[in-house]
Design an enzyme around this catalytic site. Structure first.
Site, PDB file in Angstrom:
ATOM      1  N   TRP A  19       0.841  -1.242   0.118  1.00 37.49           N
ATOM      2  CA  TRP A  19       0.039  -0.070  -0.147  1.00 37.49           C
ATOM      3  C   TRP A  19       0.908   1.173   0.174  1.00 37.49           C
ATOM      4  O   TRP A  19       1.713   1.303   0.665  1.00 37.49           O
ATOM      5  CB  TRP A  19      -0.936   0.105   1.231  1.00 37.49           C
ATOM      6  CG  TRP A  19      -1.517   1.380   1.440  1.00 37.49           C
ATOM      7  CD1 TRP A  19      -0.968   2.226   2.096  1.00 37.49           C
ATOM      8  CD2 TRP A  19      -2.772   1.623   1.138  1.00 37.49           C
ATOM      9  NE1 TRP A  19      -1.969   3.489   2.341  1.00 37.49           N
ATOM     10  CE2 TRP A  19      -3.232   3.026   1.594  1.00 37.49           C
ATOM     11  CE3 TRP A  19      -3.836   1.266   0.357  1.00 37.49           C
ATOM     12  CZ2 TRP A  19      -4.333   3.570   1.566  1.00 37.49           C
ATOM     13  CZ3 TRP A  19      -4.994   1.671   0.217  1.00 37.49           C
ATOM     14  CH2 TRP A  19      -5.264   2.912   0.568  1.00 37.49           C
ATOM     15  N   MET A  20       0.227   2.339  -0.623  1.00 42.68           N
ATOM     16  CA  MET A  20       1.020   3.629  -0.862  1.00 42.68           C
ATOM     17  C   MET A  20      -0.148   4.588  -0.966  1.00 42.68           C
ATOM     18  O   MET A  20      -0.989   4.338  -1.673  1.00 42.68           O
ATOM     19  CB  MET A  20       1.817   3.743  -1.963  1.00 42.68           C
ATOM     20  CG  MET A  20       2.429   5.084  -2.251  1.00 42.68           C
ATOM     21  SD  MET A  20       3.611   5.416  -3.494  1.00 42.68           S
ATOM     22  CE  MET A  20       2.665   5.297  -4.906  1.00 42.68           C
ATOM     23  N   ASN A  21       0.063   5.870  -0.175  1.00 46.10           N
ATOM     24  CA  ASN A  21      -0.813   6.920  -0.108  1.00 46.10           C
ATOM     25  C   ASN A  21      -0.005   8.197  -0.214  1.00 46.10           C
ATOM     26  O   ASN A  21       0.770   8.058  -1.357  1.00 46.10           O
ATOM     27  CB  ASN A  21      -1.920   6.949   0.802  1.00 46.10           C
ATOM     28  CG  ASN A  21      -1.794   7.075   2.536  1.00 46.10           C
ATOM     29  OD1 ASN A  21      -1.154   6.093   2.771  1.00 46.10           O
ATOM     30  ND2 ASN A  21      -1.797   8.102   2.755  1.00 46.10           N
ATOM     31  N   ASP A  22      -0.136   9.034   0.487  1.00 44.42           N
ATOM     32  CA  ASP A  22       0.535  10.580   0.107  1.00 44.42           C
ATOM     33  C   ASP A  22       1.870  10.391  -0.403  1.00 44.42           C
ATOM     34  O   ASP A  22       2.559   9.986   0.171  1.00 44.42           O
ATOM     35  CB  ASP A  22       0.447  11.399   1.328  1.00 44.42           C
ATOM     36  CG  ASP A  22      -0.916  11.385   1.907  1.00 44.42           C
ATOM     37  OD1 ASP A  22      -1.829  10.931   1.728  1.00 44.42           O
ATOM     38  OD2 ASP A  22      -1.015  12.147   2.954  1.00 44.42           O
ATOM     39  N   TRP A  46      -4.201   0.293   4.291  1.00 41.91           N
ATOM     40  CA  TRP A  46      -3.451   1.265   5.109  1.00 41.91           C
ATOM     41  C   TRP A  46      -3.255   0.700   6.401  1.00 41.91           C
ATOM     42  O   TRP A  46      -4.152  -0.191   6.904  1.00 41.91           O
ATOM     43  CB  TRP A  46      -4.661   2.344   5.210  1.00 41.91           C
ATOM     44  CG  TRP A  46      -4.033   3.511   5.901  1.00 41.91           C
ATOM     45  CD1 TRP A  46      -3.288   4.707   5.206  1.00 41.91           C
ATOM     46  CD2 TRP A  46      -4.282   3.771   7.163  1.00 41.91           C
ATOM     47  NE1 TRP A  46      -2.852   5.636   6.134  1.00 41.91           N
ATOM     48  CE2 TRP A  46      -3.423   5.100   7.569  1.00 41.91           C
ATOM     49  CE3 TRP A  46      -4.645   3.212   8.309  1.00 41.91           C
ATOM     50  CZ2 TRP A  46      -3.302   5.826   8.563  1.00 41.91           C
ATOM     51  CZ3 TRP A  46      -4.453   3.632   9.577  1.00 41.91           C
ATOM     52  CH2 TRP A  46      -3.858   5.038   9.687  1.00 41.91           C
ATOM     53  N   PHE A  78       3.431   9.563   9.917  1.00 45.15           N
ATOM     54  CA  PHE A  78       2.294   9.951   8.829  1.00 45.15           C
ATOM     55  C   PHE A  78       3.181  11.068   8.010  1.00 45.15           C
ATOM     56  O   PHE A  78       4.407  11.422   8.101  1.00 45.15           O
ATOM     57  CB  PHE A  78       1.177  11.030   9.551  1.00 45.15           C
ATOM     58  CG  PHE A  78       0.231   9.917  10.215  1.00 45.15           C
ATOM     59  CD1 PHE A  78       0.429   8.608  10.009  1.00 45.15           C
ATOM     60  CD2 PHE A  78      -0.983  10.499  10.364  1.00 45.15           C
ATOM     61  CE1 PHE A  78      -0.805   7.676  10.360  1.00 45.15           C
ATOM     62  CE2 PHE A  78      -2.145   9.397  11.071  1.00 45.15           C
ATOM     63  CZ  PHE A  78      -1.890   8.374  10.888  1.00 45.15           C
ATOM     64  N   SER A  79       2.361  11.654   7.182  1.00 51.31           N
ATOM     65  CA  SER A  79       2.793  12.821   5.960  1.00 51.31           C
ATOM     66  C   SER A  79       3.615  13.848   6.484  1.00 51.31           C
ATOM     67  O   SER A  79       3.383  14.599   7.798  1.00 51.31           O
ATOM     68  CB  SER A  79       1.795  13.373   5.320  1.00 51.31           C
ATOM     69  OG  SER A  79       1.146  12.053   4.573  1.00 51.31           O
ATOM     70  N   ARG A 142      -1.627  17.604  11.806  1.00 47.89           N
ATOM     71  CA  ARG A 142      -0.699  16.848  11.159  1.00 47.89           C
ATOM     72  C   ARG A 142      -0.101  17.564   9.853  1.00 47.89           C
ATOM     73  O   ARG A 142      -0.855  18.495   9.381  1.00 47.89           O
ATOM     74  CB  ARG A 142      -1.426  15.540  10.675  1.00 47.89           C
ATOM     75  CG  ARG A 142      -2.713  15.490  10.076  1.00 47.89           C
ATOM     76  CD  ARG A 142      -3.464  14.131   9.705  1.00 47.89           C
ATOM     77  NE  ARG A 142      -4.644  14.049   9.249  1.00 47.89           N
ATOM     78  CZ  ARG A 142      -5.727  13.969   9.844  1.00 47.89           C
ATOM     79  NH1 ARG A 142      -5.857  14.343  11.193  1.00 47.89           N
ATOM     80  NH2 ARG A 142      -6.788  14.149   9.276  1.00 47.89           N
ATOM     81  N   ASP A 143       0.586  16.850   9.062  1.00 41.58           N
ATOM     82  CA  ASP A 143       1.129  17.108   7.792  1.00 41.58           C
ATOM     83  C   ASP A 143       1.916  18.308   7.541  1.00 41.58           C
ATOM     84  O   ASP A 143       1.557  19.078   6.636  1.00 41.58           O
ATOM     85  CB  ASP A 143      -0.047  17.047   6.690  1.00 41.58           C
ATOM     86  CG  ASP A 143      -1.031  15.857   6.797  1.00 41.58           C
ATOM     87  OD1 ASP A 143      -0.418  14.689   7.292  1.00 41.58           O
ATOM     88  OD2 ASP A 143      -2.296  15.757   6.511  1.00 41.58           O
ATOM     89  N   GLU A 195      -6.247  18.479   4.929  1.00 37.71           N
ATOM     90  CA  GLU A 195      -5.216  17.580   5.162  1.00 37.71           C
ATOM     91  C   GLU A 195      -4.126  18.410   4.291  1.00 37.71           C
ATOM     92  O   GLU A 195      -4.261  18.767   3.119  1.00 37.71           O
ATOM     93  CB  GLU A 195      -5.244  16.099   4.898  1.00 37.71           C
ATOM     94  CG  GLU A 195      -6.429  15.441   5.845  1.00 37.71           C
ATOM     95  CD  GLU A 195      -6.504  14.170   5.500  1.00 37.71           C
ATOM     96  OE1 GLU A 195      -6.780  13.251   6.506  1.00 37.71           O
ATOM     97  OE2 GLU A 195      -6.653  13.514   4.407  1.00 37.71           O
TER      98      GLU A 195
HETATM   99  C1  FRU Z   1      -3.867  12.316   3.900  1.00 48.00           C
HETATM  100  C2  FRU Z   1      -3.385  11.588   5.220  1.00 48.00           C
HETATM  101  C3  FRU Z   1      -2.737  12.376   6.145  1.00 48.00           C
HETATM  102  C4  FRU Z   1      -2.002  11.648   7.118  1.00 48.00           C
HETATM  103  C5  FRU Z   1      -1.688  10.607   6.118  1.00 48.00           C
HETATM  104  C6  FRU Z   1      -1.737   8.973   6.962  1.00 48.00           C
HETATM  105  O1  FRU Z   1      -4.101  11.426   2.845  1.00 48.00           O
HETATM  106  O2  FRU Z   1      -4.678  11.395   5.923  1.00 48.00           O
HETATM  107  O3  FRU Z   1      -3.510  13.523   6.862  1.00 48.00           O
HETATM  108  O4  FRU Z   1      -1.031  12.227   7.510  1.00 48.00           O
HETATM  109  O5  FRU Z   1      -2.544  10.528   5.246  1.00 48.00           O
HETATM  110  O6  FRU Z   1      -1.458   8.150   6.214  1.00 48.00           O
END
Ligand code: FRU
Length: 480
Positions: A19-22, A46, A78-79, A142-143, A195
Site C-alpha cells: 500500500w502507498m498513499n500520500d 492502509w 504520517f505525512s 498533522r502534515d 489535510e
Molecule cells: C492524507 C492523510 C494525512 C495523513 C496520512 C496518513 O491522505 O490522511 O492527513 O498524514 O494520510 O497516512
C-alpha cells in the site's frame, strides 16, 4: 503470455508491492529527486504507516530504496516534508536532510510533529531523540510542510488542524522550537477534514516582479468529484500571515486543483534547481483506494507537474503541466490527423495503445459533446475524454471504462470548466495502463481519473453526440 500485473502503470511511480498513499518529503538534493510516501511495509491496505522511499534523476525513472522511516508499536510515521538544512540550524550537520513529519501515537491518539535526519543522501535516517518537537495535545494536527523563508531568515511550517479546517503557520530558527505565527481558515471547501497543506510563491504570467503566494490544501471528503480532493487559494504571505485575495466559502466557488476524482495530498518539491515549482499527488481517492483492483501493489503517484500562475479572464489561476521531461518518453514520430469532420456516433482510429500521449484540438460545431474514446475494447468498453459545449466543461467519463463496480462512487463522469477560445478547445491526455490525466488548454483545467480496462482494450477513437465537430489536429505518441 498473460501479463501478471496488467494495471501496473508504466509512466507513474508505484512501489513494487503493498500500500502507498500520500507523497512525502519531496526534496531535490545532490543530483537526486527524492520521493518518500505513506507506505505499509506489511500489506496492501492502509496500516503500519511508514515512509517508503524512491529516488530519480529525471522525475520519471524511479529506483525504490529501503523504507526510510519505519513505523513501530508506539509511533506511526504520517505525512510530512524534508528540508535541506544547508547552514546546520538544527545541529544535525551542514546540508543534513531533515524530515519533519507527523508522529501519530496509537497509544494516546495524539498527533504531533517530529524530526528525523540523514547525512548520507537520504539512505539512512535517525529519529531525533527530542521528539516530538511540536505537540499541542491534539489528535488532528498533522502534515507539516516546511520551507526556508529568505526575507525573514527563518523556517516556516504550514500544518493543519484537520477538523477545525485550519492551516496553521509556525516559525522556527532551528526546526526544533516552533512559535505559532497565524492561522488560515475555515474557507473555501470545508466539507471534510483539511489535510496536507503546501504554501509557495510563484510569478504571475512568468513576471518575477509580480509574485503571488499559493496555499493548497486537500480535504477528505468534500472533494469536487466526491470523496477526497484538493483546493487552492491565491494571496500574499508577509512572513507571518497568509491573506487570500478572494475569500470564498462553499465548494461551489472555491478553486480546485484537479476536477477528476484521483489527485490527492499533492505537495511540491523543496529545493528544485532553477526554482521551478514541481509537485506530485497521490493518484487515488480515499473513497475508493482500499478497493482498487491491483496487486501486489496498491496506489500510484500522478505524473510530476510543473506549476505556474496565469491570468485568465481577469483572475489569477494555478495551472499545471506535466514536467517537460515526459517528452523524452515519446517513441518515434507522432501519428497525426488534421481537419477531420467527426459525425455523430463513434469511429475508431488506426492507432492503438495503452500508454499514450494525445494532443487534440477541436473546432466546435453542432455537437453537444465530443472528444476521444481511449482504452476502447469489446462490448462498448472505453473511457471518454471529451468536451461538453452546454456546460463548457472538459470531462472524463469512466462509466464504461472496465472494472468499476469495486467501489460505489467509482463509475461516473468528472469534469471542470474550460472556456472555448475563438470557438476551439484543446487538451492533452496522458493515458497509462490504469489512469487518464487530461490537461485542458495548457493546463488551466486538469482532470485525473483512474481506470481499470481489460489489458486488450487499447482502441483509440473519436465521438460526437447531437451533431458534428471538426477535429483540427490530433497528435498521438506512444510513450515508453
Ligand atoms: C492524507 C492523510 C494525512 C495523513 C496520512 C496518513 O491522505 O490522511 O492527513 O498524514 O494520510 O497516512
Amino acid at each position: 503470455r498473460t501479463e501478471p500485473e496488467p494495471h501496473r502503470p508504466q509512466l507513474h511511480y508505484t512501489p513494487a508491492k503493498n500500500w502507498m498513499n500520500d507523497p512525502n518529503g519531496l526534496v531535490w538534493h545532490d543530483g537526486e529527486y527524492h520521493l518518500f510516501y505513506q507506505y505499509n511495509p506489511e500489506g496492501d491496505g492502509w496500516g503500519n504507516m511508514s515512509w517508503g522511499h524512491a529516488v530519480s534523476t529525471d522525475l520519471l525513472h524511479w529506483q525504490e530504496l529501503d523504507v526510510a522511516l519505519p513505523a513501530d508499536d508506539a509511533e506511526f510515521v504520517f505525512s510530512g516534508c524534508v528540508v535541506v538544512d544547508e547552514h546546520n540550524t538544527a545541529g544535525f550537520g551542514d546540508f543534513a536532510l531533515v524530515a519533519v513529519y507527523t508522529s501519530s501515537y496509537p497509544g494516546t491518539g495524539i498527533q504531533a510533529q517530529s524530526l528525523a535526519y540523514s547525512t548520507d543522501r537520504g539512505r539512512t535516517w535517525t529519529k531525533y531523540a527530542g521528539n516530538p518537537v511540536l505537540d499541542i495535545g491534539s489528535g488532528e494536527f498533522r502534515d507539516p510542510k516546511v520551507f526556508w523563508h529568505e526575507p525573514d531568515g527563518h523556517w516556516v511550517m504550514a500544518v493543519v488542524e484537520a477538523l477545525a479546517r485550519k492551516v496553521v503557520l509556525y516559525g522556527s530558527e532551528n526546526l526544533k522550537s516552533w512559535t505559532r505565527l497565524s492561522d488560515f481558515g475555515p474557507a473555501g471547501a470545508t466539507g471534510g477534514a483539511w489535510e496536507v497543506p503546501d504554501l509557495f510563491p510563484l510569478p504571475v504570467d512568468g513576471d518575477p516582479q509580480n509574485t503571488k503566494w499559493v496555499l493548497t490544501v486537500s480535504l477528505n471528503p468534500g472533494g469536487v468529484a466526491g470523496g477526497s480532493g484538493t483546493q487552492y487559494f491565491i494571496g500574499d504571505f508577509d512572513g507571518v500571515t497568509f491573506t487570500a485575495d478572494n475569500l470564498t466559502s462553499g465548494s461551489q466557488d472555491c478553486s480546485w486543483v484537479d476536477y477528476g476524482r484521483d489527485f490527492y495530498a499533492a505537495v511540491s518539491w523543496n529545493n528544485v534547481p532553477g526554482g521551478e515549482r514541481i509537485w506530485i499527488g497521490w493518484m487515488n481517492n480515499w473513497a475508493d483506494a482500499a478497493h482498487v483492483p491491483t496487486a501486489p501493489w496498491r496506489g500510484a503517484q500522478s505524473l510530476p507537474r510543473t506549476l505556474a500562475l496565469r491570468s485568465l479572464g481577469g483572475a489569477i489561476r494555478l495551472v499545471q503541466q506535466p514536467v517537460k521531461a515526459v517528452r523524452t518518453l515519446r517513441c518515434g514520430a507522432a501519428s497525426t490527423l488534421r481537419d477531420h469532420e467527426v459525425g455523430p456516433g463513434r469511429t475508431t482510429l488506426p492507432v492503438r495503445g495503452a500508454v499514450l500521449e494525445i494532443a487534440a484540438e477541436f473546432e466546435l460545431g453542432t455537437a453537444e459533446r465530443f472528444g476521444l474514446t481511449v482504452r476502447g475494447g469489446t462490448a462498448g468498453e472505453g473511457t471518454l475524454v471529451g468536451y461538453d459545449t452546454r456546460s463548457g466543461e472538459l470531462f472524463v467519463d469512466r462509466s464504461s471504462s472496465g472494472a468499476t463496480g469495486f467501489s460505489p462512487g467509482f463509475a461516473g463522469r468528472h469534469g471542470g470548466p474550460l472556456p472555448a477560445v475563438r470557438g476551439r478547445t484543446r487538451f492533452t491526455a496522458y493515458i497509462d495502463r490504469s489512469s487518464v490525466e487530461v490537461f485542458g488548454d495548457r493546463g488551466q483545467t486538469v482532470v485525473t481519473d483512474l481506470i481499470f480496462p481489460a489489458p486488450a482494450s487499447q482502441g483509440l477513437g473519436l465521438f460526437a453526440e447531437g451533431g458534428t465537430v471538426t477535429l483540427r489536429s490530433l497528435e498521438v505518441w506512444h510513450l515508453s
